[in-house]
Scaffold this active site. Structure first.
Site, short mmCIF file in Angstrom:
data_model
loop_
_atom_site.label_atom_id
_atom_site.label_comp_id
_atom_site.label_asym_id
_atom_site.label_seq_id
_atom_site.Cartn_x
_atom_site.Cartn_y
_atom_site.Cartn_z
N PHE A 87 4.96 9.31 -5.62
CA PHE A 87 4.11 10.22 -4.84
C PHE A 87 2.69 10.28 -5.38
CE2 PHE A 87 8.50 12.00 -5.10
CZ PHE A 87 8.94 11.54 -3.88
N ILE A 98 9.11 2.41 -4.03
CA ILE A 98 9.27 3.71 -4.71
C ILE A 98 10.12 4.64 -3.84
CG2 ILE A 98 7.10 3.39 -5.93
CD1 ILE A 98 5.79 5.39 -4.03
N THR A 104 10.18 3.81 -0.54
CA THR A 104 9.48 3.59 0.71
C THR A 104 10.19 2.61 1.63
OG1 THR A 104 8.24 2.15 -0.75
CG2 THR A 104 7.16 4.15 -0.05
N GLY A 149 1.03 0.68 1.46
CA GLY A 149 1.95 -0.36 0.99
C GLY A 149 2.65 -1.12 2.10
N ASN A 177 10.49 -0.61 10.48
CA ASN A 177 11.92 -0.28 10.42
C ASN A 177 12.06 1.20 10.77
OD1 ASN A 177 14.48 0.67 9.57
ND2 ASN A 177 14.68 -1.02 8.11
N PRO A 178 12.54 1.49 11.97
CA PRO A 178 12.56 2.89 12.41
C PRO A 178 13.42 3.78 11.51
CG PRO A 178 13.10 1.39 14.22
CD PRO A 178 13.03 0.56 12.99
N LYS A 189 0.81 0.31 10.70
CA LYS A 189 -0.07 1.15 9.88
C LYS A 189 0.80 1.93 8.91
CE LYS A 189 -2.30 2.86 13.52
NZ LYS A 189 -3.30 3.29 14.53
N GLU A 201 2.64 8.99 4.39
CA GLU A 201 1.90 10.19 4.02
C GLU A 201 1.52 11.03 5.23
OE1 GLU A 201 -1.27 8.80 1.47
OE2 GLU A 201 0.12 8.59 -0.21
#
Lengths: 316, 734, 217
Positions: B244, B470, B472, B513, B620-621, B690, B694
C-alpha cells in the site's frame, strides 16, 4: 522477553507454594495477556508456573443453587455453557463481546479477571507509567486518553480495566475463590477483588503473593432480563469505550455495572435503586464525582445513552 | 517498443484469456501456506541468524551515550550494529529520514541498533539490555499550530499552486457559496506482513530476500546507502504480504539485515516488530484542507478553490490532496494551493492513492454540502459539473471519462432514489439509516516497464520481470497477457517476478503496475512473436498465434516445434510518447454507501456498499474487483476508525500496534457490490487498460461521511468519524 | 518442585540435547559459544531450555527449545512450517491462527512448551496445492485473499468457525442464546473478526466460507 524457567504444576496448592518460593514467578494459563506483555518486557517473570494441568476446568452446581466456574474454564466454554446461557445470559454475552474467537478459546476465567490495562502508555516502555514503573508518572494524563477512566482514577493513573467478563461478573456479584500457598482457600467478593489505582496503580487486585485463583462462584440465578451492551468504534475485536451489564426484573428493578469507565468494573449499588427512574437517574448516581479528561468526556453522555439502550433492550 | 500513437487492433483484443475472470494462478500457493514470504526463506541461505531492531525512545534529539555492554555479553549475541560502528552510510534518494539513526534522532522509533543473535528469543532479550541516554530536543509535532509557517511544496505531477481565471472575484460574486475546513489524520499502511529481509553477503555482493514493491528502486537505493556498486546488490521479492505504498522504498529491516550480516559474517534475517512499524516506517500524512465552492443557483460551479496543509520532516514532501480538484469538476475560476510544514513526526510518504485519497475525503464532503445548500441532489450536482476536458487546460481532453455514467449506473443499482434528502428521517429499528454518494477519481500513470519472455521446447512460455505482486494479481494478469499474445492456454505460462536480475518493470505503486507491467510483457511478446515468425520464415505481420500454433497462410507449426531444443527468448520494454500530455488519463467511479447509526450510542455500521468504476480495459474482472472492494474496505477504515494519534508532547504516534490502530475487521464490512463499465482506452497502452487498485479508495470515505450526515443530520468534517463526534448533536432518545 | 522441573534441560544437558534438535531440522543453538553459568545465576543471563513433543499435521515432532519460544516460532523457525504467519506477534491480527485440539488459537500468544502432547493442525495440514482442502479451494474460487499473508490464518479460522457453529457455540451476534444457531452472513463475519485482512478481501472470504458451509452468502 527475559529468560525464564518453566514448570508444570500438578495441584493448586503446589502451584501456589511454588510461586511463593519464587517472588519472580508468575502463573501462566491461557497466556494471551501475559505473553503479550512479556514480549515487551512489561512483565518479566523469571519463572513460569504452568497451571493448565490443574483440574480446574469444570463448571459445577453449588449447594446454594449457583455455579462454581473453575479458574481454567476457557472463555469460549463458559460463554457456551447451557446453564450460563440460560441463567446468566449477561455473562455469556459479555464474554462473547470480548476479544476474538481464537483468544476466547485460550483465555481463562481467572486470566480474564487478571487482565492488565490496554493503556497505550502502559504498553510503550519508553514512556513514563506509574503502573509499569511506580513513581515514573502518568503519560496518559495530558496525553491521549480517549479510552481512559472517567471515574475512580487518581493523579497517578487513569487506566481502565479492559475486561468485559468482569463487568458482567460484577453485576452478578460473583465470588472469587483463591488458594493460598498453605493450601487454605479464601473467598473474595468481586466488588473487593479489583482495586482503584490510588497511589499504587501497579497493584491491581487484592490477591496476595502466591495466591492462585481456583474458581469463580456465581450465586443462584437472579432471573430477569440480561443485557450486555458494548460500545466500540470497530464492530468487533476491540475494547469497549463503554459497556453496560444490566439485569432488569419485570418490575423495573435490577442491577447495572459499567465497563470502560474505571480501573475496575464500575458498580454503585445505590444506582441500582434508580433503575425504575430511567437511564439518566442511574447514570447520575453511577457517575457522580466523575472526572473525565477532555478526550473522554464523551463517555459520560455515552454511558447514560448506553444504559438507556440497555434498558430499552431489556424491556424488549 | 515505443507507445506514441493510440493503440489499434492487436492480439490482446481477442480477449480469449485477457479480460476473463481467471482465479489467481498463485492462489493454490497462497491458500496452502506454501508461497514463500521474505522472512520464511529458510532454503536460500544456511546458518541464518536473527536480528532485532531497537527504536529511538524520543521524538527528536541526540543519543548522548549508548551502552551495549550487557547486550553484547548476553547469550547468543553475535553482533550489534549502531550508527557508531556501521561504517559510513550514504543517504538514499527516496527516503526523507535515515534508516539508521544516531547520534541525531529524527523521529520516534527511528532504528538506532540491530542486535544479531543465534535465535530470535536471544536477539529480542539482548535488545532490551541496551541502555541509551538521550539529549531530547524540542520538536514540532502539531500541524494545526504550524499552518502559518508552512511553505509551498510541489506535488506529484504538478506545481504547488495553480490558478485559472479570477477565483477570488468569482467566489465573492457567486450567489451560493461554501467555505469549509476539513481534516484527515495520519494513517498507517498496516499491511499484514511486517517489513522483513534476509540478507547475505558473498564477498562484496549483497543478496536481499525482502518484501518490496519496487525492486529496481530499492536495489539502487540500497547500493547508495551502503556505498557499493548497484550491480553488487540483488533483491528477490516474489511474494509481498501487502504494501500500500509502505514498501516502496527500503526500510530499516533491509539495511539492518545487510549491516547485521556484514558484522556477524552470517546471513541475518530481520522483521520489523509490529509495535515499531507505526513510528519507524512511513505513513500517510495528516492534512488540513480548506475548500471553497461558488455556484450559480442552478448548480453550476463558477469558482472552486482547494488548499491543503500537511507536514513532514525537513526535506520531505507534501500530501497532494488538491490534485483531483485540478481535474474533477468544471468551473471557470479555480485555484489550488499546497503548503508543507516542517514536523518532527515520523516520515510522511505515499500510501494508497497518495493525494487523491485525502483530497477526495474532503472534496466529496464539500460537494455534498454544496449540493444541500443548492437544494440539488448530490449525484445530480456532480453530473451537472462534469467536464470532458482538463479544466485548467481545456485544450487537453480526457482520453476517456465516464464519471457521469458511473454515477447514473450506480445510483440506479443502489436505489439512490429511495434516499430521503432530509437527514435523520430514515429509521430501521434502533438504527438511523442514511445513504451517501461520492465520485471516485484517480489518475492513470504511465511509466516504462520491461519483461523477458522465453518459449521452450515443451511449449511453456516463461515471463520474467522484476514486477511485484503485492496482492494486486500481477502474476495472473501477466500470465493472461502472455497467454493471449502467444496463443497458449494459461496453464502454459510461467511467471517469475520480483527478482532484480530480471528486466526492470514499472513495479507496484500508484496503481500503475497492472497496465504498465502487462504492456511491457506485451512488448516482449511482440518481439518473441517476431523472432518465432522470422525463424519459421513467416511474415510476422501475417503470423497468427493461436491454440499452441503459429499459423500463416496454409502453414501451421506447433510452438513446441518452433521453439526448438534451445528455445527462443525475447526481451523488450514499453516506453511512452506524449499521449499522456495530449490527453488527460484518469480513472473514474462512483461510490454509494448506506450506513446505520445507532440512535442511542451513535455507533456507525456500514450496511451496504456499491462502487461502479470505469478504468479502461479490465484485464481480469475477478482480481480487479478484489482490488476495488479492498480499497473500499480501507476507505471505510479511513472514514470510521483509522487515526494515528499524535502525542504532541513527546512527538510520536501513541496507538502504535494493531489493537490501538484499528482497521476494519470482517464485522465492519458488509457484502460489497462492484461493477465495471465497459471501456477500452487506446491512449493508455496497447493493453488499453488503466490502473484500478487505488481508484477504489478515492471518495469512499466521503461517501460514508455523507451517509452518516444523511442518517443523523450531523456533519463531521474531521476524520475519522467516530461516535464521540456525533454524540452531542445526536437526536435525543427517550 | 525445587530446582528445574522434569521438563527443563539444564545448560549442561543442553549440549547433549543440541544433537537431537539438529536432527529435527531446528536452528542450531549456540550455547556452546557462551560460558557456562552457575545454576543460581540470574536467569536473565542464561537460556532456559525445554523439550516438548507434539503432533503437527499428523506427525510427531520433538524439539528442544528455549522456553521463550512461542508455538508460532516453533512452527516457523524450528519446524520450517512457515504457512502460519507472524503479522503482529501480539494476538492483534490472527495471521498466526492454527487449530490445536480442534480449536483455533493465536499461536503467537502461547508457548511451544505448553503444548506437550497436543495435536496441532496448521494450514499445511489442511491441504496442498495439488490437493486443496475445500476451504482452500473456495478461497481461490472466490478470490478470498490478495497479498496472501493473512490467508492461512483466515482459512484455519474459517474451518474452525464452521465446527464451532456445528458445536452450538454462540457468538456476539447470535440473536437468542438459547435457540439453535443460524448460519448467517452476520454470524460468519463476527466469528471471523479475529482475522484481519488489510487487503480487504472480507466480502469474498464470506462468500467462500458460505459456499463451503452450503449456504448462499
Amino acid at each position: 522477553m527475559k529468560s525464564f524457567s518453566y514448570e508444570r504444576a500438578r495441584t493448586p496448592a503446589e502451584a501456589a507454594a511454588s510461586a511463593l518460593r519464587r517472588p519472580d514467578a508468575k502463573f501462566i494459563a491461557g497466556g494471551t495477556n501475559l505473553l503479550d506483555l512479556m514480549k515487551l518486557e512489561i512483565e518479566t517473570p523469571a519463572h513460569l508456573v504452568d497451571v493448565n494441568g490443574l483440574a480446574l476446568d469444570k463448571i459445577e452446581a453449588t449447594p446454594e443453587g449457583g455455579l462454581r466456574i473453575g479458574a481454567l474454564v476457557r472463555n469460549t466454554d463458559l460463554a457456551a455453557d447451557s446453564r450460563i446461557r440460560r441463567d446468566y445470559g449477561v455473562l455469556s454475552r459479555a464474554l462473547l463481546a470480548g476479544a476474538s474467537g481464537q483468544l476466547r478459546n485460550k483465555a481463562t476465567t481467572a486470566g480474564n479477571l487478571l487482565q492488565r490495562t490496554r493503556c497505550p502508555y502502559f504498553y510503550d516502555t519508553n514512556q513514563p507509567c506509574n503502573k509499569r514503573r511506580p513513581g515514573s508518572g502518568c503519560s496518559a494524563i495530558g496525553g491521549f486518553s480517549r479510552q481512559h477512566a472517567v471515574i475512580g482514577a487518581s493523579e497517578a493513573c487513569i487506566a481502565t480495566h479492559p475486561s468485559d467478563m468482569a463487568v458482567a461478573m460484577r453485576a452478578l456479584d460473583v465470588t472469587v475463590e483463591a488458594v493460598r500457598p498453605d493450601g487454605t482457600t479464601r473467598n473474595i467478593p468481586i466488588a473487593d477483588f479489583h482495586r482503584l489505582p490510588g497511589d499504587t496503580p501497579h497493584i491491581e487486585t487484592t490477591l496476595q503473593p502466591g495466591e492462585l485463583i481456583t474458581a469463580v462462584t456465581l450465586p443462584k440465578p437472579v432471573g430477569g432480563t440480561h443485557v450486555y451492551r458494548k460500545v466500540r468504534d470497530r464492530a468487533s475485536y476491540a475494547f469497549a469505550l463503554v459497556s453496560v451489564a444490566a439485569i432488569v426484573q419485570r418490575d423495573g428493578s435490577g442491577r447495572v455495572a459499567l465497563g470502560g469507565v474505571a480501573h475496575k468494573p464500575w458498580r454503585v449499588e445505590a444506582a441500582d435503586a434508580e433503575l425504575p427512574r430511567g437511564a439518566r437517574a442511574v447514570a447520575t448516581k453511577l457517575l457522580a464525582n466523575a472526572r473525565p479528561t477532555r478526550d473522554n468526556a464523551f463517555k459520560l453522555a455515552l454511558a447514560e445513552r448506553t444504559i438507556g439502550a440497555a434498558l430499552t433492550e431489556a424491556k424488549g | 517498443m515505443k507507445f506514441d500513437s493510440p493503440a489499434t487492433t492487436n492480439p490482446i483484443d481477442r480477449l480469449k484469456v485477457v479480460g476473463q475472470p481467471f482465479s489467481r494462478i498463485d492462489g493454490p500457493l497462497k491458500t496452502t501456506g506454501t508461497a514463500p514470504y521474505a522472512y520464511e526463506r529458510h532454503d536460500v541461505a544456511a546458518n541464518q541468524a536473527y536480528g532485532y531492531v531497537v527504536g529511538a525512545a524520543i521524538g527528536k534529539g541526540r543519543i548522548a551515550g549508548i551502552d551495549l555492554g550487557k547486550a553484547k555479553t548476553a547469550p547468543g549475541v553475535l553482533a550489534i550494529v549502531t550508527a557508531e560502528n556501521a561504517g559510513k552510510l550514504g543517504k538514499g534518494r527516496l527516503n526523507t529520514a535515515k534508516l539508521l539513526g544516531g547520534p541525531e534522532i529524527q523521529h520516534y522509533h527511528q532504528a538506532i541498533a540491530v542486535v544479531v543473535a543465534e535465535t530470535f528469543e536471544q536477539a529480542r532479550a539482548a535488545a532490551a539490555l541496551i541502555r541509551v541516554d538521550y539529549a531530547k530536543e524540542q520538536g514540532a509535532f502539531d500541524l494545526a499550530s504550524l499552518t502559518d509557517k508552512a511553505k509551498p511544496n510541489a506535488i506529484t505531477g504538478g506545481p504547488a499552486d495553480t490558478a485559472v481565471g479570477d477565483f477570488a472575484a468569482a467566489f465573492a460574486a457567486a450567489p451560493v457559496r461554501l467555505d469549509a475546513r476539513y481534516s484527515t489524520p495520519d494513517e498507517a499502511h498496516a499491511m499484514m506482513e511486517p517489513h522483513a529481509t534476509i540478507a547475505a553477503w558473498q564477498g562484496d555482493k549483497l543478496m536481499l530476500w525482502t518484501s518490496n514493491q519496487m525492486i529496481a528502486w530499492n536495489a539502487a537505493e540500497m547500493a547508495t546507502i551502503l556505498g557499493i556498486p548497484k550491480e553488487n546488490v540483488r533483491l528477490d521479492s516474489p511474494f509481498v504480504g501487502g504494501g500500500f505504498g509502505g514498501k516502496l522504498f527500503p526500510r530499516a529491516d533491509a539495511l539492518l539485515a545487510a549491516l547485521g550480516a556484514r558484522a556477524a559474517k552470517r546471513p541475518v534475517k530481520v522483521a520489523l516488530q509490529r509495535p515499531l512499524m507505526f513510528n519507524n516506517t512511513t505513513h500517510r500524512p495528516a492534512t488540513i484542507q480548506r475548500i471553497r465552492i461558488g455556484a450559480t443557483t442552478d448548480g453550476k460551479i463558477t469558482a472552486i478553490g482547494h488548499e491543503s496543509w500537511s507536514g513532514d520532516l525537513a526535506g520531505g514532501k507534501a500530501d497532494g490532496a488538491v490534485s483531483q480538484t485540478r481535474l474533477l469538476y468544471a468551473g471557470a475560476h479555480r485555484m489550488t494551493a499546497t503548503r508543507l510544514a516542517t514536523l518532527d513526526l515520523p516520515e510522511g510518504n505515499a500510501m494508497r492513492a497518495p493525494g487523491e485519497a485525502t483530497g477526495m475525503m474532503a472534496l466529496e464532503i464539500a460537494m455534498d454540502e454544496m449540493a444541500e445548500k443548492l437544494g440539488i441532489d448530490p449525484v445530480q450536482f456532480r453530473i451537472v459539473n462534469d467536464t470532458q476536458v482538463d479544466p485548467e487546460k481545456p485544450e487537453r481532453p480526457f482520453s476517456q471519462r465516464q464519471l457521469v455514467e458511473c454515477l447514473r449506473n450506480g445510483a440506479a443499482r443502489f436505489g439512490w432514489s429511495r434516499r430521503n434528502p432530509q437527514p435523520g428521517r430514515m429509521r430501521d429499528g434502533r438504527w438511523l439509516v442514511g445513504m451517501g454518494a461520492a465520485a471516485a477519481f484517480r489518475n492513470n500513470l504511465l511509466t516504462k516497464s520491461a519483461a523477458r519472455v522465453r518459449l521452450d521446447s515443451s511449449g511453456i512460455v516463461t515471463v520474467e520481470t522484476d514486477m511485484t505482486d503485492i496482492g494486486t494479481g500481477s502474476y495472473t494478469i501477466i500470465a493472461q497477457t502472455a497467454a493471449e499474445m502467444m496463443g497458449v492456454p494459461l496453464e502454459k505460462v510461467k511467471v517469475r517476478l520480483g527478482d532484480s536480475a530480471f528486466p526492470v518493470s514499472a513495479g507496484s505503486g500508484g496503481q500503475w503496475g497492472g497496465n504498465n507491467s502487462t504492456a511491457g510483457v506485451y512488448a516482449a511478446c511482440v518481439k518473441l512473436r517476431e523472432a518465432i515468425a522470422q525463424k519459421l520464415g513467416f511474415n510476422s505481420a501475417e503470423a497468427e498465434f493461436a491454440d499452441g500454433e503459429v499459423r500463416a497462410g496454409n502453414r501451421r507449426v506447433p510452438l513446441t516445434q518452433a521453439a526448438g531444443e534451445a528455445g527462443i527468448t525475447a526481451e523488450d520494454e514499453i516506453e511512452y510518447g506524449d499521449l499522456a500530455k495530449k490527453y488527460q488519463q484518469s480513472t473514474f467511479g462512483a461510490h454509494f454507501v448506506e450506513v446505520g447509526v445507532d440512535a442511542a450510542t451513535a455507533e456507525i455500521r456500514v450496511r451496504r456498499m456499491l462502487a461502479v468504476c470505469a478504468a479502461g480495459r479490465i484485464l481480469n474482472p475477478k482480481t480487479a474487483r478484489s482490488q476495488v472492494i479492498g480499497a473500499m474496505t480501507m476507505g471505510v477504515g479511513a472514514a470510521l476508525m483509522e487515526e494515528l494519534v499524535v502525542d504532541r508532547r513527546a512527538g510520536f504516534f501513541v496507538n502504535h500496534d494493531l489493537a490501538g490502530y484499528e482497521v476494519p475487521v470482517h464485522a465492519d464490512i458488509p457484502h460489497q457490490d462492484m461493477f465495471f463499465l465497459d471501456e477500452t482506452d487506446p491512449m493508455s497502452s496497447p493493453m488499453k487498460a488503466k490502473g484500478v487498485a487505488e481508484l477504489g479508495i478515492c471518495g469512499v470515505a466521503a461517501a460514508v461521511a455523507n451517509a452518516v450526515y444523511n442518517a443523523t443530520g450531523v456533519r463531521v468534517r474531521d476524520y475519522p468519524i467516530t461516535l464521540d463526534k456525533l454524540l452531542e448533536r445526536m437526536p435525543d432518545v427517550g | 518442585m525445587q530446582g528445574p522441573s522434569d521438563f527443563e534441560v539444564s545448560r549442561r544437558k543442553l549440549l547433549l540435547g543440541t544433537a537431537a534438535s539438529v536432527a529435527f531440522g531446528a536452528t542450531p543453538f549456540a550455547h556452546a559459544q557462551t560460558p557456562a553459568v552457575p545454576a543460581q545465576a540470574d536467569v536473565a543471563d542464561t537460556v532456559s531450555m525445554s523439550k516438548v513433543s507434539f503432533n503437527v499435521n499428523g506427525s510427531l515432532r520433538e524439539i528442544a527449545l528455549d522456553t521463550r519460544t512461542t508455538l508460532l516460532d516453533a512452527l516457523r523457525e524450528h519446524l520450517h512450517l512457515t504457512g502460519s504467519k507472524k503479522g503482529c506477534d501480539h494476538g492483534q491480527c490472527g495471521a498466526c491462527t492454527v487449530i490445536v485440539g480442534g480449536r483455533r488459537i493465536n499461536s503467537c500468544l502461547t508457548l511451544a512448551v505448553m503444548h506437550q502432547g497436543d495435536s496441532i493442525t496448521t494450514i499445511e495440514g489442511l491441504g496442498t496445492p495439488e490437493n486443496m482442502h475445500p476451504m482452500q479451494a473456495a478461497f481461490v474460487k472466490h478470490d478470498g485473499f490478495q497479498c496472501g499473508y493473512c490467508t492461512p490464518g483466515q482459512i484455519c479460522s474459517a474451518v474452525a468457525v464452521l465446527d464451532e457453529i456445528k458445536a452450538g457455540i454462540p457468538s456476539h451476534v447470535s440473536a437468542d442464546l438459547n435457540a439453535p444457531l443460524q448460519l448467517t452472513n452476520a454470524e460468519l463475519r463476527e466469528r471471523m473478526s479475529g482475522n484481519i485482512c488489510r487487503c480487504g478481501a472480507y466480502s469474498n472470504i464470506a462468500e467462500a466460507i458460505s459456499e463451503v458451509a452450503g449456504r448462499p452468502a
